[in-house]
Design a protein around this motif. Sequence first.
Motif, short mmCIF file in Angstrom:
data_model
loop_
_atom_site.label_atom_id
_atom_site.label_comp_id
_atom_site.label_asym_id
_atom_site.label_seq_id
_atom_site.Cartn_x
_atom_site.Cartn_y
_atom_site.Cartn_z
N THR A 1 130.17 56.78 44.28
CA THR A 1 131.10 56.15 45.24
C THR A 1 131.28 57.01 46.49
O THR A 1 132.39 57.26 46.95
CB THR A 1 132.47 55.84 44.60
OG1 THR A 1 133.08 57.08 44.18
CG2 THR A 1 132.33 54.90 43.43
N ASP B 1 132.11 50.51 51.32
CA ASP B 1 133.26 50.00 50.60
C ASP B 1 132.98 48.79 49.69
O ASP B 1 132.38 48.92 48.64
CB ASP B 1 134.38 49.67 51.60
CG ASP B 1 134.78 50.91 52.38
OD1 ASP B 1 134.64 52.03 51.83
OD2 ASP B 1 135.20 50.78 53.54
N ASP B 2 133.44 47.60 50.12
CA ASP B 2 133.38 46.42 49.25
C ASP B 2 131.94 46.06 48.89
O ASP B 2 131.67 45.62 47.78
CB ASP B 2 134.06 45.23 49.95
CG ASP B 2 134.27 44.06 48.99
OD1 ASP B 2 134.89 44.28 47.93
OD2 ASP B 2 133.80 42.96 49.29
N GLY C 1 133.05 44.88 37.29
CA GLY C 1 132.58 46.18 37.76
C GLY C 1 131.54 46.77 36.82
O GLY C 1 130.64 46.08 36.35
N THR C 2 131.69 48.06 36.54
CA THR C 2 130.76 48.74 35.63
C THR C 2 131.42 49.07 34.29
O THR C 2 130.94 49.91 33.55
CB THR C 2 130.24 50.04 36.28
OG1 THR C 2 131.36 50.87 36.61
CG2 THR C 2 129.43 49.73 37.52
N ALA D 1 127.93 46.77 40.82
CA ALA D 1 128.22 45.91 39.66
C ALA D 1 127.02 45.04 39.30
O ALA D 1 126.68 44.88 38.13
CB ALA D 1 129.43 45.03 39.96
N LYS E 1 131.59 41.13 39.86
CA LYS E 1 132.34 42.04 40.73
C LYS E 1 133.66 42.44 40.07
O LYS E 1 134.07 43.61 40.11
CB LYS E 1 132.59 41.39 42.08
CG LYS E 1 133.37 42.27 43.05
CD LYS E 1 133.61 41.54 44.36
CE LYS E 1 134.49 42.36 45.28
NZ LYS E 1 134.76 41.64 46.56
N ALA F 1 130.78 48.26 45.93
CA ALA F 1 131.31 47.88 44.62
C ALA F 1 130.55 46.69 44.05
O ALA F 1 130.21 46.66 42.87
CB ALA F 1 132.79 47.57 44.74
N THR F 2 130.29 45.71 44.90
CA THR F 2 129.57 44.52 44.44
C THR F 2 128.12 44.85 44.10
O THR F 2 127.61 44.43 43.05
CB THR F 2 129.59 43.43 45.53
OG1 THR F 2 130.95 43.12 45.87
CG2 THR F 2 128.89 42.17 45.06
#
Length: 217
Positions: free
Chosen positions: A196, A127-128, A53-54, A135, A50, A131-132
Amino acid sequence: MILGMQNVILGDGDPQDVASRIAARSRDRRAPDYTDEVQRLLAAALETIKKCGTKSRPRVADIVAAAGLSNDAFYRHFSSKEALVTALLEDGAEKLGSYLAHQMGKESEPAEQVRRWVEGVMSQTNDDIAATTLAVLYNGGSAGQGLATGRHPASSPLGRLLHEPFAALGSTNPEFDASLAANAVFGKLSDYLWTTTRPTSAELDRMTTFCLAAVRA
């Protein structure tokens, strides 16, 4: 896995089966319990991935350090970092599957169950969570899974949740129709994750309509 004792009528059953089960329980009691060790590795991997990220992919050394364990501990359970990422993907799919089944269980009408399924899948864009998820999928590409292959790894197993409502809606081939719908919805999920963005209410409605149309095709 420890096998449970089964109720048998006295005089019936194979004594060897009983002996095997007792021996297995004794053997398992003597074996170390590595559950906590594996959980620490999975949790550390998820947090490290996480954070990266990427933009980069963490090394085994980074994951081991975050878990406070040794390389020996890592390779006791996973043959490579890719194997660990695969386990994360499987764990995420199982948790999402439980959530989807719970949401679908709130509805009695099959069409509404399909809607709940679509909304549940798209909750991964929140949201969160997004992102996780992104990733992990990014790292999953190195394991021959996820976005790098053009197919979300959870599309097939979670698509099975649509078999029953599709059959109730009159599909003559619910397994095939569910596979089509799941691949389409998870494909859109990948699009939202990479950009996103999140689906609008109108887009959720359109995806649900698309899935229901697969039944009538």
